[in-house]
Scaffold this active site. Structure first.
Site, PDB file in Angstrom:
ATOM      1  N   LYS A  99       0.837  -1.209   0.000  1.00  0.00           N
ATOM      2  CA  LYS A  99       0.000   0.000   0.000  1.00  0.00           C
ATOM      3  C   LYS A  99       0.870   1.257   0.000  1.00  0.00           C
ATOM      4  CE  LYS A  99      -3.862  -2.392   2.135  1.00  0.00           C
ATOM      5  NZ  LYS A  99      -4.465  -2.893   3.363  1.00  0.00           N
TER       6      LYS A  99
ATOM      7  N   GLN B 134      -4.781  -1.520   9.539  1.00  0.00           N
ATOM      8  CA  GLN B 134      -4.695  -2.874   8.984  1.00  0.00           C
ATOM      9  C   GLN B 134      -5.334  -3.883   9.942  1.00  0.00           C
ATOM     10  OE1 GLN B 134      -3.389  -3.640   5.881  1.00  0.00           O
ATOM     11  NE2 GLN B 134      -4.119  -5.711   6.220  1.00  0.00           N
TER      12      GLN B 134
ATOM     13  N   ASP C 110     -11.175   2.748   4.070  1.00  0.00           N
ATOM     14  CA  ASP C 110     -11.565   1.340   4.025  1.00  0.00           C
ATOM     15  C   ASP C 110     -13.085   1.192   3.958  1.00  0.00           C
ATOM     16  OD1 ASP C 110      -9.947  -0.848   3.715  1.00  0.00           O
ATOM     17  OD2 ASP C 110      -9.567  -1.182   5.838  1.00  0.00           O
TER      18      ASP C 110
END
Length: 299
Positions: free
Chosen positions: A55, A99, A122
């Site tokens: 990422k 994460q 997200d």
């Protein structure tokens, strides 16, 4: 030889990254705005570290500001929440991604709820989930967004198509069902308690498999000519008995790819399909967030 056309995630992801890079260059040139992404990794999970590194590399490659915060597995909840609060207040950061999964002892829901919904790239904050369900502009989870881009580019207009989503997770199943509804599909969400699941799947013009069960979707579950989107990423023992006995694994999807390819019209491979689009859509969401936070209309 598979009869289905392969929906190649590499091609779609490369194209989307190019579009994002052009948008970033435009924002920097016209508005002096560099979209910024912060990724937070708690603990030392090997797979998560690989994802986080990817990422970071991809965000830098498209011209973004990128920061990664690595915290120890025993980091107290209060310290993690304090970091999120600081990122919420940082004008250089437009996207925040924590994460998952988090180490034991940390409250995942509380952590996700602490992220500013405008920076929730997200798409997991309840505000974004609610906006999506209400048909309002929202930051959408990256994997469903990637699935929809590939479906629209491959099939064109989705109006009136019957879609079956196998799986009801908040990360994939529910949001992709909402996106398919917005595209005027007739949508069924199926799951482990669905009666006669194969028969339900056979109704689908678009079949999305997101259950996390290796190769569960078989050829006789699929309507001839259907588009099959395989979101599953499952590790199973290597085909080679020696390698398998040594603990070596291979990655497969939720769809029995080889046999389903003989029936479907289009299919995503695993690996090389949906997964590659997820990171590209994270970059897209960060640009979207940067525009909205700064009151700029979408490109």
């Amino acid at each position: 030889m598979p009869q289905a056309q392969i929906i190649d995630g590499r091609v779609f992801a490369e194209h989307l990254r190019g579009v994002v890079a052009a948008e970033v260059a435009d924002l920097r040139a016209k508005h002096g705005l560099q979209p910024g992404l912060a990724v937070v990794l708690v603990g030392a999970d090997a797979a998560s570290e690989i994802y986080v590194r990817s990422k970071g590399e991809h965000s830098v490659a498209v011209g973004m500001h990128s920061v990664t915060h690595k915290l120890a597995a025993d980091t107290p909840q209060a310290e993690l929440l304090a970091l999120i609060a600081a990122l919420n207040a940082d004008p250089l950061i437009h996207g925040i991604l924590v994460q998952l999964p988090l180490p034991k002892g940390l409250d995942e829901r509380a952590v996700l709820a602490a992220i500013d919904p405008e920076k929730d790239v997200d798409g997991l904050h309840v505000v974004n989930a609610g906006r999506l369900a209400s048909g309002l502009p929202a930051l959408t989870p990256c994997t469903p967004l990637g699935c929809m881009i590939m479906l629209r580019e491959t099939l064109g207009d989705l109006t009136g198509k019957r879609a079956v989503v196998v799986g009801r997770s908040v990360l994939v199943g529910r949001p992709i069902a909402q996106l398919l509804l917005q595209a005027d599909c007739t949508v069924t969400i199926a799951h482990s308690r669905t009666q006669d699941l194969p028969a339900v799947c056979r109704e689908a013009d678009i079949l999305v498999a997101a259950v996390g069960r290796p190769q569960m979707i078989r050829a006789d579950w699929v309507k001839p000519g259907a588009a099959v989107i395989d979101v599953g990423i499952n590790r199973v023992p290597s085909r080679d008995p020696e390698k398998a006995s040594a603990g070596k694994t291979r990655v497969v999807g939720d769809v029995a790819f080889k046999e389903v390819s003989q029936v479907a019209g289009w299919i995503t491979p695993v690996p090389g399909g949906v997964g590659l689009m997820t990171v590209a859509c994270l970059l897209k969401n960060t640009v979207t967030a940067a525009r909205r936070i700064n009151g700029l209309t979408a490109a």
